[in-house]
Design a protein around this motif. Structure first.
Motif, PDB file in Angstrom:
ATOM      1  N   GLU A  68       1.793 -21.130  30.780  1.00  0.00           N
ATOM      2  CA  GLU A  68       2.392 -20.299  31.830  1.00  0.00           C
ATOM      3  C   GLU A  68       3.317 -19.269  31.200  1.00  0.00           C
ATOM      4  OE1 GLU A  68       4.223 -22.370  35.053  1.00  0.00           O
ATOM      5  OE2 GLU A  68       2.789 -24.030  34.987  1.00  0.00           O
ATOM      6  N   PHE A  69       3.177 -18.024  31.651  1.00  0.00           N
ATOM      7  CA  PHE A  69       4.051 -16.947  31.181  1.00  0.00           C
ATOM      8  C   PHE A  69       4.388 -16.042  32.360  1.00  0.00           C
ATOM      9  CE2 PHE A  69       4.485 -12.570  29.357  1.00  0.00           C
ATOM     10  CZ  PHE A  69       5.726 -12.778  28.777  1.00  0.00           C
ATOM     11  N   SER A  70       5.689 -15.833  32.575  1.00  0.00           N
ATOM     12  CA  SER A  70       6.108 -14.955  33.668  1.00  0.00           C
ATOM     13  C   SER A  70       7.182 -13.994  33.176  1.00  0.00           C
ATOM     14  CB  SER A  70       6.641 -15.772  34.849  1.00  0.00           C
ATOM     15  OG  SER A  70       7.790 -16.495  34.485  1.00  0.00           O
ATOM     16  N   ALA A  71       6.960 -12.705  33.440  1.00  0.00           N
ATOM     17  CA  ALA A  71       7.926 -11.649  33.133  1.00  0.00           C
ATOM     18  C   ALA A  71       7.766 -10.561  34.193  1.00  0.00           C
ATOM     19  CB  ALA A  71       7.690 -11.101  31.732  1.00  0.00           C
ATOM     20  N   PRO A 109      -5.585 -19.037  24.337  1.00  0.00           N
ATOM     21  CA  PRO A 109      -6.736 -19.831  24.834  1.00  0.00           C
ATOM     22  C   PRO A 109      -6.416 -20.731  26.026  1.00  0.00           C
ATOM     23  CG  PRO A 109      -5.861 -20.808  22.825  1.00  0.00           C
ATOM     24  CD  PRO A 109      -5.120 -19.530  23.023  1.00  0.00           C
ATOM     25  N   ASN A 110      -5.132 -21.083  26.225  1.00  0.00           N
ATOM     26  CA  ASN A 110      -4.786 -22.038  27.282  1.00  0.00           C
ATOM     27  C   ASN A 110      -3.951 -21.432  28.407  1.00  0.00           C
ATOM     28  OD1 ASN A 110      -5.924 -24.478  26.030  1.00  0.00           O
ATOM     29  ND2 ASN A 110      -4.352 -24.153  24.469  1.00  0.00           N
ATOM     30  N   LEU A 111      -3.796 -20.128  28.433  1.00  0.00           N
ATOM     31  CA  LEU A 111      -2.960 -19.488  29.451  1.00  0.00           C
ATOM     32  C   LEU A 111      -3.631 -19.606  30.828  1.00  0.00           C
ATOM     33  CD1 LEU A 111      -0.363 -17.857  29.885  1.00  0.00           C
ATOM     34  CD2 LEU A 111      -1.720 -15.773  29.662  1.00  0.00           C
ATOM     35  N   ARG A 112      -2.976 -20.363  31.745  1.00  0.00           N
ATOM     36  CA  ARG A 112      -3.538 -20.603  33.077  1.00  0.00           C
ATOM     37  C   ARG A 112      -2.848 -19.779  34.165  1.00  0.00           C
ATOM     38  NH1 ARG A 112      -2.372 -24.786  35.180  1.00  0.00           N
ATOM     39  NH2 ARG A 112      -0.742 -25.594  33.808  1.00  0.00           N
ATOM     40  N   LYS A 113      -1.517 -19.603  34.051  1.00  0.00           N
ATOM     41  CA  LYS A 113      -0.752 -18.879  35.066  1.00  0.00           C
ATOM     42  C   LYS A 113      -0.022 -17.711  34.426  1.00  0.00           C
ATOM     43  CE  LYS A 113       0.011 -22.805  38.183  1.00  0.00           C
ATOM     44  NZ  LYS A 113       1.021 -23.597  38.931  1.00  0.00           N
ATOM     45  N   LEU A 114      -0.089 -16.574  35.129  1.00  0.00           N
ATOM     46  CA  LEU A 114       0.509 -15.354  34.584  1.00  0.00           C
ATOM     47  C   LEU A 114       1.171 -14.571  35.706  1.00  0.00           C
ATOM     48  CD1 LEU A 114       0.831 -13.382  32.170  1.00  0.00           C
ATOM     49  CD2 LEU A 114      -1.372 -12.380  32.823  1.00  0.00           C
ATOM     50  N   SER A 115       2.397 -14.115  35.456  1.00  0.00           N
ATOM     51  CA  SER A 115       3.117 -13.295  36.429  1.00  0.00           C
ATOM     52  C   SER A 115       3.688 -12.084  35.709  1.00  0.00           C
ATOM     53  CB  SER A 115       4.249 -14.102  37.084  1.00  0.00           C
ATOM     54  OG  SER A 115       5.007 -13.277  37.950  1.00  0.00           O
ATOM     55  N   LEU A 116       3.273 -10.879  36.150  1.00  0.00           N
ATOM     56  CA  LEU A 116       3.707  -9.639  35.508  1.00  0.00           C
ATOM     57  C   LEU A 116       4.115  -8.622  36.555  1.00  0.00           C
ATOM     58  CD1 LEU A 116       0.942  -9.224  32.765  1.00  0.00           C
ATOM     59  CD2 LEU A 116       3.262 -10.084  32.447  1.00  0.00           C
ATOM     60  N   HIS A 117       4.693  -7.534  36.074  1.00  0.00           N
ATOM     61  CA  HIS A 117       5.084  -6.422  36.938  1.00  0.00           C
ATOM     62  C   HIS A 117       3.845  -5.813  37.593  1.00  0.00           C
ATOM     63  CE1 HIS A 117       6.643  -2.387  37.959  1.00  0.00           C
ATOM     64  NE2 HIS A 117       7.812  -2.988  38.016  1.00  0.00           N
ATOM     65  N   ASP A 118       4.038  -5.203  38.776  1.00  0.00           N
ATOM     66  CA  ASP A 118       2.907  -4.626  39.514  1.00  0.00           C
ATOM     67  C   ASP A 118       2.108  -3.635  38.687  1.00  0.00           C
ATOM     68  OD1 ASP A 118       3.005  -5.895  41.965  1.00  0.00           O
ATOM     69  OD2 ASP A 118       4.665  -4.662  42.633  1.00  0.00           O
ATOM     70  N   MET A 119       2.804  -2.862  37.862  1.00  0.00           N
ATOM     71  CA  MET A 119       2.131  -1.789  37.138  1.00  0.00           C
ATOM     72  C   MET A 119       1.565  -2.240  35.799  1.00  0.00           C
ATOM     73  SD  MET A 119       2.433   0.428  39.365  1.00  0.00           S
ATOM     74  CE  MET A 119       3.412   0.650  40.857  1.00  0.00           C
ATOM     75  N   ALA A 120       1.706  -3.518  35.468  1.00  0.00           N
ATOM     76  CA  ALA A 120       1.259  -3.995  34.163  1.00  0.00           C
ATOM     77  C   ALA A 120      -0.241  -3.823  33.964  1.00  0.00           C
ATOM     78  CB  ALA A 120       1.642  -5.460  33.981  1.00  0.00           C
ATOM     79  N   LEU A 164       5.832  -4.338  30.880  1.00  0.00           N
ATOM     80  CA  LEU A 164       4.750  -4.555  29.923  1.00  0.00           C
ATOM     81  C   LEU A 164       3.477  -3.867  30.403  1.00  0.00           C
ATOM     82  CD1 LEU A 164       5.183  -8.350  29.125  1.00  0.00           C
ATOM     83  CD2 LEU A 164       5.478  -6.483  27.506  1.00  0.00           C
ATOM     84  N   LYS A 165       2.667  -3.426  29.475  1.00  0.00           N
ATOM     85  CA  LYS A 165       1.362  -2.863  29.798  1.00  0.00           C
ATOM     86  C   LYS A 165       0.291  -3.732  29.154  1.00  0.00           C
ATOM     87  CE  LYS A 165       2.263   0.894  32.187  1.00  0.00           C
ATOM     88  NZ  LYS A 165       1.757   1.088  33.551  1.00  0.00           N
ATOM     89  N   VAL A 166      -0.629  -4.200  29.954  1.00  0.00           N
ATOM     90  CA  VAL A 166      -1.712  -5.043  29.442  1.00  0.00           C
ATOM     91  C   VAL A 166      -2.946  -4.174  29.235  1.00  0.00           C
ATOM     92  CG1 VAL A 166      -3.181  -7.033  29.893  1.00  0.00           C
ATOM     93  CG2 VAL A 166      -0.795  -7.065  30.621  1.00  0.00           C
ATOM     94  N   ASP A 167      -3.452  -4.177  28.007  1.00  0.00           N
ATOM     95  CA  ASP A 167      -4.697  -3.462  27.714  1.00  0.00           C
ATOM     96  C   ASP A 167      -5.634  -4.417  26.983  1.00  0.00           C
ATOM     97  OD1 ASP A 167      -3.757  -3.613  25.108  1.00  0.00           O
ATOM     98  OD2 ASP A 167      -2.913  -1.595  25.140  1.00  0.00           O
ATOM     99  N   LYS A 168      -6.744  -3.897  26.528  1.00  0.00           N
ATOM    100  CA  LYS A 168      -7.752  -4.767  25.911  1.00  0.00           C
ATOM    101  C   LYS A 168      -7.287  -5.383  24.595  1.00  0.00           C
ATOM    102  CE  LYS A 168     -10.063  -0.815  23.722  1.00  0.00           C
ATOM    103  NZ  LYS A 168     -11.334  -0.077  23.581  1.00  0.00           N
ATOM    104  N   ASN A 169      -6.200  -4.834  23.986  1.00  0.00           N
ATOM    105  CA  ASN A 169      -5.688  -5.372  22.729  1.00  0.00           C
ATOM    106  C   ASN A 169      -4.449  -6.246  22.926  1.00  0.00           C
ATOM    107  OD1 ASN A 169      -7.633  -3.925  21.174  1.00  0.00           O
ATOM    108  ND2 ASN A 169      -6.392  -2.067  21.402  1.00  0.00           N
TER     109      ASN A 169
END
Length: 644
Positions: free
Chosen positions: A175-178, A195-206, A183-188
């Motif tokens: 689990e990771f929440s910020a 491999p085990n990340l099940r829950k994710l919380s990010l900013h709307d624009m991430a 943060l910006k999530v891209d293909k890299n």
């Protein structure tokens, strides 16, 4: 000074008593009370055999250097709720077996030494949600050394822009929440490599416009957006909800890809799904998507309708348009057995909206047949409306009068009758007008409940549009504005709202809506709309914004009274008005630019002429002097009056 010493003694005794009580009760939790004057812990504190420790409100001059503390290996969870920069570097020594660390009130910046994080080798949960970060664009690299870390939560980290190259080493992270980090999530992104990340919380624009990236996470089951969800694009909102539901039920990536295509192109067909999958997707809060699912279910249901026999056990799940209690009573009268829970004896499952069915009932109980509410009603009664029987026209008119009455008590009476006896679909327009024009919250709530009983789910979004149909203010709402808003509602719900029924309800309520009827150009509708007036040989077309009288008006030869004030005729008296052979009374407006021609003399039966001057005030004598042709009318026996 003496008072200070006495107070410190009292503080020490209080702490000592707390420690003694914990030792006697063999408690595993110790919440250290506020230390107002005490600047050190007693030595007995470090001998406590506890698993959980909370430190809060330590004094600013608390002496960690001269304390000579001893390790507390039994402590597994530590909650530090005070700013303690001198304590943080000692955490690995004091609590070597720490599994969970929650820091609150800490203030971090570029000068902070974060190396202590990497030394907490057994840490599984790190909560930094109430810490303040200043001028720190990257997550401390020492956190990436926590090989056993499963949960990481960060808040108020607005300056965070990068996770760091080594973040992907957190292979145990689940689990990771910020949500506040930019943060910006891209293909890299290193997040995609966990491999085990099940829950994710990010900013709307991430992940702005990149919802497809969610499909590339290796084990992600739930994605939550940040605090400004109303600013996120609608497609992204829909996809996140769909993604969370689909991944939770272990659907394949190709199915999710089809869902993306569907949401981008609503006309695209729904992917081929089993009945179980369709039922699970009915719980998604996406009304247009559920409508499509119900349509698909209906197709399959109609192909194999079950037979209702006495003793058949039926379970009703979800929200129904009709009254569930009354429907169950009708099932009992037909010797059917309604139940609330699905069991091995269940033979028919009737689905409403948002059924919230847990598990996989059709696999567990293969004998169950699926029905929708609509299909059940068709089986119960050939006419298809089940207990919502067609009311006689006289009763319908009485109900409409109650619903559109100015007296709120009459409104409540009509709504109570509908609640007890069923609501015919013919009353949808009247209920709609009642909901849009009434100010009483209770009445609006009751009206909305009846509308939802007899309307499809998609209609609820139309009901809540804020296009006014009535205004109780001083100026009110104009006919022109009303016509535009009526058309907007009709365009939004062409299958649920009939123009004739809606306009008739508006006219019954506030005597408005004639503009829309006249612009429609349908003589039969107009004649029905003005039927009450025509029965009294009169017609009120005032303020109708007409450029000319509709041709069908000249067919209504029984008209004796006509009001055409405040229109936009090319000339004051419409050219063909003389065709109304029985017209005895005429009301019109007069402006300084108007001329009264000889066409007014061609009205054979005219007895009364009422003139309303606009932009000026004339007495009768002034009007006659300005328009001499009116004297000829008076000579013919016409009564001419001028309203100042």
């Amino acid at each position: 000074m003496k008072h200070y010493i006495e107070e410190e003694k009292l503080e020490r005794k209080m702490i000592a008593d707390e420690i003694t009580q914990v030792q006697q009760e063999k408690s595993l939790f110790f919440d250290v009370p506020p230390l107002l004057n005490l600047n050190r812990f007693p030595k007995s504190f470090f001998a406590l055999q506890i698993h959980e420790l909370r430190l809060s409100e330590l004094p600013k001059d608390f002496e960690w250097e001269g304390l000579d503390p001893q390790p507390m290996p039994t402590v597994k969870r530590l909650y530090l709720e005070t700013h303690s920069p001198k304590l943080l570097p000692r955490l690995p020594y004091l609590f070597p077996n720490l599994v969970e660390l929650r820091l609150s009130g800490q203030q971090f910046d570029r000068k902070t030494d974060f190396s202590f994080f990497g030394q907490l080798s057994k840490l599984e949960r790190l909560d930094l949600q109430a810490c303040r970060w200043k001028d720190t664009p990257q997550l401390p690299d020492s956190i990436s050394k926590l090989s056993q870390l499963k949960e990481l939560h960060i808040l108020y980290f607005y300056s965070l822009r990068r996770l760091g190259k080594n973040f992907s080493k957190l292979t145990s992270l689940e689990e990771f929440s910020a949500p506040s980090a930019h943060l910006k999530v891209d293909k890299n992104s290193p997040l995609l490599q966990l491999p085990n990340l099940r829950k994710l919380s990010l900013h709307d624009m991430a992940m702005m416009d990149q919802a497809e990236l969610l499909l590339q996470f290796l084990a992600l089951e739930n994605f939550k957006r940040g605090y400004k969800s109303d600013k996120a694009p609608p497609f992204f909102q829909d996809f996140v909800t769909l993604f969370n539901a689909a991944k939770k039920n272990h659907y394949k990536v190709d199915f999710l890809q089809d869902c993306i295509s569907y949401l981008k192109q609503p006309e695209k067909e729904l992917p081929k799904l089993s009945k179980n999958e369709l039922i699970e997707l009915l719980d998604l809060p996406l009304s247009n998507f559920r409508d499509k699912i119900f349509t698909e279910l209906e197709k399959r249901i109609q192909e194999n309708l079950p037979e209702l026999k006495a003793g058949t056990e039926i379970v009703l799940k979800g929200k129904f348009k009709s009254n569930k209690r009354e429907l169950k009573e009708q099932l009992k009268e037909l010797e059917l057995v309604p139940k609330n829970k699905i069991t091995a004896n269940t033979q028919i499952l009737v689905l409403g909206d948002l059924p919230k069915i847990k598990g996989d009932p059709l696999t567990k109980y293969p004998q169950i047949k699926i029905l929708s509410e609509k299909s059940l009603l068709e089986l119960l009664e050939p006419k298809g409306e089940a207990y919502l029987k067609e009311a006689p026209s006289q009763e319908l008119e009485k109900l409409k009068e109650l619903l559109l009455n100015e007296d709120p008590e009459m409104n409540r009476l009509g709504l109570y009758m509908l609640e007890q006896g069923g609501c015919p679909t013919e009353l949808r327009a009247s209920l709609f007008v009642l909901y849009k024009t009434n100010k009483d919250k209770k009445i609006k709530q009751l009206a909305l409940a009846q509308i939802e009983r007899i309307s499809p789910r998609s209609f609820s979004t139309v009901i809540k549009k804020r296009w006014p149909l009535y205004n109780t203010g001083m100026l009110g709402i104009t006919e022109d504005k009303l016509s535009k808003n009526l058309q907007r509602y009709l365009d939004a719900a062409p299958n649920e709202l009939s123009p004739k029924a809606l306009i008739q309800a508006i006219y019954s309520f506030c005597k408005m809506g004639k503009n829309y009827v006249l612009s429609y150009g349908d003589e039969s509708w107009a004649k029905a709309f003005f039927a009450t007036d025509l029965a009294q040989n009169k017609l009120d077309l005032a303020q109708a914004q007409l450029l000319e009288l509709p041709d069908y008006v000249y067919n209504w030869q029984n008209i004796e009274q006509l009001d055409i004030r405040h229109n936009k005729f090319a000339q004051l008296i419409p050219q063909n008005l003389s065709k109304l052979k029985n017209l005895k009374e005429l009301q019109l407006c007069l402006t300084p630019l108007d001329t009264i021609g000889e066409e007014i003399l061609a009205l054979p039966a005219l007895k009364h002429l009422h003139i309303t001057p606009i932009w000026f005030r004339f007495s009768l004598e002034q009007t006659l002097s300005e328009y001499p042709i009116l004297r000829e009318l008076i000579k013919k026996g016409v009564d001419v009056t001028v309203f100042r």
